[in-house]
Design a protein around this motif. Structure first.
Motif, mmCIF file in Angstrom:
data_model
loop_
_atom_site.group_PDB
_atom_site.id
_atom_site.type_symbol
_atom_site.label_atom_id
_atom_site.label_comp_id
_atom_site.label_asym_id
_atom_site.label_seq_id
_atom_site.Cartn_x
_atom_site.Cartn_y
_atom_site.Cartn_z
ATOM 1 N N TYR A 9 0.820 -1.258 0.045
ATOM 2 C CA TYR A 9 -0.078 -0.094 0.061
ATOM 3 C C TYR A 9 0.768 1.299 -0.005
ATOM 4 O O TYR A 9 0.601 2.150 -0.752
ATOM 5 C CB TYR A 9 -1.002 -0.110 1.151
ATOM 6 C CG TYR A 9 -1.923 1.053 1.257
ATOM 7 C CD1 TYR A 9 -3.199 0.701 1.080
ATOM 8 C CD2 TYR A 9 -1.504 2.466 1.418
ATOM 9 C CE1 TYR A 9 -4.240 1.928 1.037
ATOM 10 C CE2 TYR A 9 -2.476 3.415 1.509
ATOM 11 C CZ TYR A 9 -3.833 3.137 1.439
ATOM 12 O OH TYR A 9 -4.773 4.151 1.502
ATOM 13 N N LYS A 34 -10.128 -1.109 8.544
ATOM 14 C CA LYS A 34 -10.749 -0.178 7.443
ATOM 15 C C LYS A 34 -9.940 0.691 6.944
ATOM 16 O O LYS A 34 -9.144 1.467 7.565
ATOM 17 C CB LYS A 34 -11.956 0.216 8.156
ATOM 18 C CG LYS A 34 -13.242 -0.527 8.687
ATOM 19 C CD LYS A 34 -14.316 0.314 9.347
ATOM 20 C CE LYS A 34 -15.490 -0.565 10.001
ATOM 21 N NZ LYS A 34 -16.445 0.173 10.250
ATOM 22 N N PHE A 35 -9.925 0.490 5.619
ATOM 23 C CA PHE A 35 -8.930 1.666 4.760
ATOM 24 C C PHE A 35 -9.596 1.748 3.585
ATOM 25 O O PHE A 35 -10.545 1.108 3.180
ATOM 26 C CB PHE A 35 -7.527 0.908 4.480
ATOM 27 C CG PHE A 35 -7.560 -0.281 3.998
ATOM 28 C CD1 PHE A 35 -7.411 -0.275 2.449
ATOM 29 C CD2 PHE A 35 -7.794 -1.378 4.359
ATOM 30 C CE1 PHE A 35 -7.402 -1.445 1.732
ATOM 31 C CE2 PHE A 35 -7.680 -2.423 3.843
ATOM 32 C CZ PHE A 35 -7.648 -2.645 2.297
ATOM 33 N N THR A 36 -9.146 2.823 2.706
ATOM 34 C CA THR A 36 -9.663 2.956 1.597
ATOM 35 C C THR A 36 -8.581 3.213 0.527
ATOM 36 O O THR A 36 -7.302 3.147 0.842
ATOM 37 C CB THR A 36 -10.342 4.355 1.549
ATOM 38 O OG1 THR A 36 -9.608 5.486 2.020
ATOM 39 C CG2 THR A 36 -11.743 4.266 2.444
ATOM 40 N N PHE A 37 -8.877 3.337 -0.774
ATOM 41 C CA PHE A 37 -7.881 3.762 -1.777
ATOM 42 C C PHE A 37 -8.340 5.010 -2.259
ATOM 43 O O PHE A 37 -8.904 5.273 -3.312
ATOM 44 C CB PHE A 37 -7.977 2.596 -2.842
ATOM 45 C CG PHE A 37 -7.612 1.327 -2.471
ATOM 46 C CD1 PHE A 37 -6.449 0.974 -2.250
ATOM 47 C CD2 PHE A 37 -8.587 0.275 -2.514
ATOM 48 C CE1 PHE A 37 -5.680 -0.251 -1.907
ATOM 49 C CE2 PHE A 37 -8.267 -1.066 -2.105
ATOM 50 C CZ PHE A 37 -6.887 -1.329 -1.666
ATOM 51 N N PRO A 38 -7.738 6.027 -1.680
ATOM 52 C CA PRO A 38 -7.855 7.588 -2.205
ATOM 53 C C PRO A 38 -7.646 7.865 -3.882
ATOM 54 O O PRO A 38 -6.389 7.556 -4.082
ATOM 55 C CB PRO A 38 -7.163 8.440 -1.154
ATOM 56 C CG PRO A 38 -7.009 7.621 -0.122
ATOM 57 C CD PRO A 38 -6.612 6.252 -0.747
ATOM 58 N N LYS A 50 -4.649 -3.330 -6.341
ATOM 59 C CA LYS A 50 -5.584 -3.261 -5.056
ATOM 60 C C LYS A 50 -6.447 -4.239 -4.336
ATOM 61 O O LYS A 50 -6.510 -4.577 -3.286
ATOM 62 C CB LYS A 50 -6.729 -2.167 -5.622
ATOM 63 C CG LYS A 50 -6.305 -0.914 -5.906
ATOM 64 C CD LYS A 50 -7.677 0.078 -6.568
ATOM 65 C CE LYS A 50 -7.196 1.393 -6.962
ATOM 66 N NZ LYS A 50 -8.173 2.089 -7.694
ATOM 67 N N SER A 54 -6.263 -5.679 -0.571
ATOM 68 C CA SER A 54 -7.235 -5.963 0.013
ATOM 69 C C SER A 54 -7.260 -7.328 0.609
ATOM 70 O O SER A 54 -7.859 -7.551 1.609
ATOM 71 C CB SER A 54 -8.311 -5.746 -0.753
ATOM 72 O OG SER A 54 -8.402 -4.437 -1.215
#
Length: 318
Positions: A9, A34-38, A50, A54
């Protein structure tokens, strides 16, 4: 595996997947997973990459990708390519090399240590085509695959050649860079200069001759005294127990045809013992008798003064 996900990441985005204003806040987000892909950081990142991340950043380790699954993930193989074809002359060189006498094979490796980078650049590229792991060694399986995919050998011929180059019995089934270089170097490189350099490096006592003692010192403990005697007798045509520079040059150029020895010295004659120039430790040595069609392995200590120009290939630019 979780850590690999975090590192992937960060390498792709330049930021951590879990971030808080305080350490406690950061750890709380790590625990939730919990995480996101800005989009600002992942706009150019593929969906496969990704997905790889994930499937690693999963709190429940029973649901997390294990090492074997990660190794087979499509993202890690998106750069896989078909092997590049080898030059056609490589096959001829390998066939010729494994017919050489054992002493000549060893001497060819000494010559290999004297070559300049510009003289071996093309062969380095050929070696790298086979050395898919980029570790400075090629396995017999890699060589077989490269020759077969290049259309240079039929399956029947392939088996015969690989058997002739089988170094697995004493060298863990691999061929080193210098073994490959010795086997495939251009015959034009065997000029007077390189032959003289090789002669001087084997004639450690500067006697003007290569003796059985010199050869025993070169191969170290990888040959018995009897094997050293046999190998040396096959090229010592006048049976005087030594090779002059002229005799050595004839051997290297192929202008002298070894004949069966007229007599055999006592087993172990001329043996200086298992020692060699690096304190008695030798790299694995191959094919002790003349019928062996294995590549030979160079005693690294015997060429400590050799030019570093032909060192193991790396991924760094030329």
């Amino acid at each position: 595996m979780w850590s690999i996900g975090v590192i992937a990441y960060m390498l792709l985005s330049g930021r951590p997947p879990f971030y808080g204003n305080t350490d406690d806040e950061t750890l709380a987000r790590v625990r939730t997973g919990k995480f996101t892909f800005p989009p600002s950081a992942f706009e150019q990142v593929s969906e496969q990459a990704k997905d790889f991340i994930s499937r690693l950043l999963v709190v429940d380790q029973t649901e997390r990708m294990n090492a074997r699954q990660a190794q087979t993930h499509p993202w890690l193989h998106s750069w896989d390519q078909s092997p590049e074809a080898l030059r056609a002359d490589i096959l001829g060189s390998l066939r010729t090399f494994h017919k050489f006498s054992t002493l000549k094979k060893v001497a060819m490796e000494v010559v290999a240590f004297t070559l300049r980078p510009d003289q071996i650049k093309g062969l380095r590229r050929e070696f790298e085509k086979v050395d898919v792991c980029s570790n400075g060694e090629i396995t017999l399986e890699e060589l077989s695959r490269a020759l077969e995919s290049s259309g240079l050998l039929s399956p029947a011929d392939l088996g015969a050649l690989v058997k002739g180059l089988d170094v697995g019995r004493q060298h863990a089934g691999t061929i080193s860079w210098h073994e490959f270089l010795a086997a495939t170097m251009d015959a034009a490189l065997l000029d007077e200069e390189h032959i003289q350099l090789a002669f001087q490096r084997i004639d450690t006592g500067r006697s003007g001759f290569i003796s059985k003692e010199n050869f025993a010192e070169l191969v170290g403990a990888d040959m018995t005294p009897e094997q050293v005697q046999q190998v040396f007798a096959e090229v010592d045509l006048d049976q005087d127990g030594k090779l002059s520079c002229e005799e050595f040059a004839s051997l290297m150029k192929g202008t002298a045809t070894p004949q069966p020895p007229l007599r055999t010295a006592a087993p172990g004659a001329g043996r200086r013992g298992p020692g060699n120039v690096n304190g008695g430790r030798a790299e694995p040595m191959l094919g002790a008798d003349s019928s062996s069609s294995s590549l030979t392995s160079m005693n690294s200590g015997s060429v400590s003064s050799a030019s570093s120009s032909s060192s193991t290939p790396s991924n760094s630019p030329e």
